[in-house]
Structures are given as structure tokens and as C-alpha cells.
Motif scaffolding. Structure first.
Motif, PDB file in Angstrom:
ATOM      1  N   VAL A   1      19.291  -2.811 -11.186  1.00 39.65           N
ATOM      2  CA  VAL A   1      18.978  -3.099  -9.783  1.00 39.65           C
ATOM      3  C   VAL A   1      19.896  -2.269  -8.874  1.00 39.65           C
ATOM      4  N   PHE A   2      19.273  -1.504  -8.003  1.00 44.08           N
ATOM      5  CA  PHE A   2      20.003  -0.692  -7.032  1.00 44.08           C
ATOM      6  C   PHE A   2      19.883  -1.380  -5.668  1.00 44.08           C
ATOM      7  N   VAL A   3      21.026  -1.608  -5.033  1.00 46.95           N
ATOM      8  CA  VAL A   3      21.033  -2.286  -3.737  1.00 46.95           C
ATOM      9  C   VAL A   3      21.764  -1.416  -2.717  1.00 46.95           C
ATOM     10  N   GLU A   4      21.093  -1.138  -1.607  1.00 48.68           N
ATOM     11  CA  GLU A   4      21.748  -0.510  -0.461  1.00 48.68           C
ATOM     12  C   GLU A   4      21.884  -1.606   0.601  1.00 48.68           C
ATOM     13  N   LEU A   5      23.097  -2.038   0.794  1.00 49.65           N
ATOM     14  CA  LEU A   5      23.361  -3.192   1.657  1.00 49.65           C
ATOM     15  C   LEU A   5      23.882  -2.718   3.006  1.00 49.65           C
ATOM     16  N   GLY A   6      23.120  -3.008   4.051  1.00 53.30           N
ATOM     17  CA  GLY A   6      23.559  -2.627   5.385  1.00 53.30           C
ATOM     18  C   GLY A   6      24.876  -3.298   5.745  1.00 53.30           C
ATOM     19  N   GLN A   7      25.766  -2.542   6.388  1.00 54.45           N
ATOM     20  CA  GLN A   7      27.092  -3.096   6.691  1.00 54.45           C
ATOM     21  C   GLN A   7      27.045  -4.135   7.808  1.00 54.45           C
ATOM     22  N   GLU A   8      25.866  -4.256   8.454  1.00 54.01           N
ATOM     23  CA  GLU A   8      25.698  -5.291   9.476  1.00 54.01           C
ATOM     24  C   GLU A   8      25.012  -6.542   8.919  1.00 54.01           C
ATOM     25  N   VAL A   9      24.924  -6.620   7.594  1.00 54.12           N
ATOM     26  CA  VAL A   9      24.278  -7.771   6.948  1.00 54.12           C
ATOM     27  C   VAL A   9      25.340  -8.657   6.314  1.00 54.12           C
ATOM     28  N   LEU A  10      25.229  -9.959   6.565  1.00 55.48           N
ATOM     29  CA  LEU A  10      26.113 -10.940   5.926  1.00 55.48           C
ATOM     30  C   LEU A  10      25.256 -11.873   5.082  1.00 55.48           C
ATOM     31  N   LEU A  11      25.446 -11.828   3.769  1.00 57.99           N
ATOM     32  CA  LEU A  11      24.710 -12.730   2.888  1.00 57.99           C
ATOM     33  C   LEU A  11      25.261 -14.132   3.015  1.00 57.99           C
ATOM     34  N   THR A  12      24.365 -15.101   3.073  1.00 58.43           N
ATOM     35  CA  THR A  12      24.799 -16.499   3.173  1.00 58.43           C
ATOM     36  C   THR A  12      24.232 -17.287   1.998  1.00 58.43           C
ATOM     37  N   GLY A  13      24.966 -18.279   1.588  1.00 53.38           N
ATOM     38  CA  GLY A  13      24.470 -19.183   0.541  1.00 53.38           C
ATOM     39  C   GLY A  13      24.624 -18.660  -0.859  1.00 53.38           C
TER      40      GLY A  13
END
Length: 281
Positions: free
Chosen positions: A74-86
Motif C-alpha cells: 500500500v502506497f500512501v501520499e498523505l497531505g500535510q494538512e490532513v490529521l487522521l482521527t480515531g
């Protein structure tokens, strides 16, 4: 800052794994149909026609295209303005993989310990996760279930700069020759050039994510892709290893800066079931 429930990531991974496992993309299908037209060997054409028929059955019946449902890469490009919750990213990805392999009746192939206690984890986790932080508030997720038959045939060599293009051509061709029928040809060949020991392996794996038939935007590397493909298809291994002109459907090269004293090269072979799917959320 965008708040994104980890559950959304998990559900997306589950959907992508299921999508990739039961149906290859239009790019792969088109390449296989073109191979039927080019292949001169009757037995080779028969293998290709059987592969296409198998893909039709898998898509219509929603069953896996291959008995080896692979390692969930799994390749993930995570935006730096995204906060994962939960929950954490890795927990979310693993939950998605767990759901997909359970609900899709996909074969679970991961053992918890590689050397001693080779006990199946029972849900195909943990996934192999490659994470990049990128600008923005979106998340791009790409999954590539990777069978071990082709992964076992991959190779890496720390070459010298003086080996040049001819050295790369010889190494990649020899890797495919040595693999023979084991990776279920016709194969797709991902090649990484540059970076360092671990980075070049990832380049080769990422090369397989590109649409099959796409060319490297750098004309020199695009030419190299064509030269490698020509040499590989002269090997005569053919579809299923029964001989023929079509040993590879495509060659895709990715490159990166490297140290002045070396030229790492990695070859990641993928079988004709070039499974991949991606989504932007």
C-alpha cells in the motif's frame, strides 16, 4: 487542517484491494490483447487467450484473478494538512486489508515470522506500507497486491557508474532470463536506477504502479525502456514459458539521484496479473 477519520482510510483500502484482486485495469487487458496479435507461437497464443478468459471469469464472478492473492503493498501520499482521527494510519490500512481478504475470500499468505515460526497471521496483515508526506489536504492511496512467484524472481545489484547503459541492459535481461517461466510470463518489468540500496528497490516497485504502456517522461529513460523490452522479448521464454515472442508486456523505469561512487539497479518482476488500484480521498 482537514480532519479525516481513520475509518475512511481503512474502508478505502478495503475497496481498492477487492477491486485490484478481481479485475486488472484496462491498460493490462489492452496489453494482453495486443500480445495475442503479436505472438507467433500457437501455444503462446493459447496461453494468452486462456489468461484473457480467466480475467473475464474473475471480473464477472468477482473472484480472485490468481490463487496467490499476494502481499498487500500500500502506497500512501498523505497531505500535510490532513490529521487522521480515531486511529493510526497503519492500523487503518491493516483493518482495510483484513476486511478485504475476509470479505473477498482472498487467500491469506502472510506468516508472522519469516524464519522460525512460519505461522499464517490469518488475515494477510500486516500490509507493507510506503508513506510519503505531500503538500495539501488530500490523501492518495494506491494498492498493489503482489504475488510471491514474481517477487521471488526480482533482483538488486549495486553497480558501478562505469557499467553504464549496457550494464543495466545486461543485468535486467539476465534477471528475466534467470527467472524463466517462474514469474508466470508475460511479465511486467519494473526497474529502479539510482538512490541507495533500499531506495532503488522502492523505485522498481513504484515503476509497476504506472499505467502499463506509459513511458518515462525523460526521453533517455523512455528509450532505455524500449531497448530493455526488445532484449527481453528476444529471450524466447514466451507466454507461460512455452516459448514465443512475448515474454514481457512492458518495461517501466524509474530513476533518482544517487552517490557519485555507485549506480544501484533493482528489477522488480510482476506477473501478467499486474494488479493495482488507486484513489484520491
Amino acid at each position: 487542517m482537514r480532519l479525516l477519520p481513520a475509518e475512511v482510510v481503512g474502508n478505502t483500502v478495503a475497496e481498492l484491494v477487492l477491486e485490484a484482486s478481481v479485475a486488472v485495469g484496462a491498460d493490462v487487458r489492452s496489453a494482453l490483447e495486443g500480445a495475442v496479435e503479436r505472438e507467433e507461437s500457437p501455444m503462446g497464443r493459447g496461453v494468452l487467450e486462456d489468461i484473457l478468459a480467466n480475467l473475464d471469469i474473475a471480473r464477472e464472478d468477482r473472484v480472485a484473478v490468481c490463487q496467490d492473492c499476494g502481499t498487500a503493498v500500500v502506497f500512501v501520499e498523505l497531505g500535510q494538512e490532513v490529521l487522521l482521527t480515531g486511529g493510526s494510519l497503519e492500523e487503518a490500512v491493516d483493518e482495510g486489508v483484513r476486511q478485504a481478504y475476509r470479505d473477498g475470500y482472498l487467500r491469506k499468505s502472510i506468516v508472522a515470522d519469516p524464519l522460525y515460526d512460519r505461522v499464517n497471521t490469518g488475515d494477510n496483515t500486516p500490509a507493507v506500507v510506503h508513506l510519503r508526506s505531500v503538500p495539501g489536504e488530500r490523501v492518495r492511496i494506491a494498492v498493489a497486491p503482489k504475488g510471491m512467484g514474481s517477487e521471488n524472481m526480482s533482483a538488486l545489484r549495486m553497480m558501478k557508474a562505469a557499467d553504464g547503459e549496457e550494464g543495466v541492459l545486461a543485468f535486467v535481461t539476465e534477471t528475466v532470463r534467470t527467472a524463466g517461466p517462474n514469474p508466470c510470463p508475460p511479465v511486467v518489468v519494473g526497474v529502479g536506477i539510482g538512490s541507495d540500496f533500499e531506495g532503488v528497490a522502492l523505485l522498481a516497485k513504484r515503476a509497476l504502479l504506472r499505467p502499463l504502456g506509459s513511458r518515462n517522461p525523460d526521453g533517455r529513460y523512455a528509450d532505455l525502456e524500449g531497448k530493455i523490452l526488445e532484449r527481453v522479448n528476444r529471450l524466447g521464454i514466451g507466454p507461460g514459458g512455452y516459448g514465443g515472442r512475448v515474454t514481457a508486456l512492458g518495461v517501466q523505469v524509474e530513476h533518482a539521484p544517487t552517490h557519485i561512487a555507485g549506480m544501484p539497479v533493482a528489477v522488480n518482476i510482476c506477473c501478467h496479473a499486474d494488479r493495482k488500484a488507486e484513489r484520491l480521498i
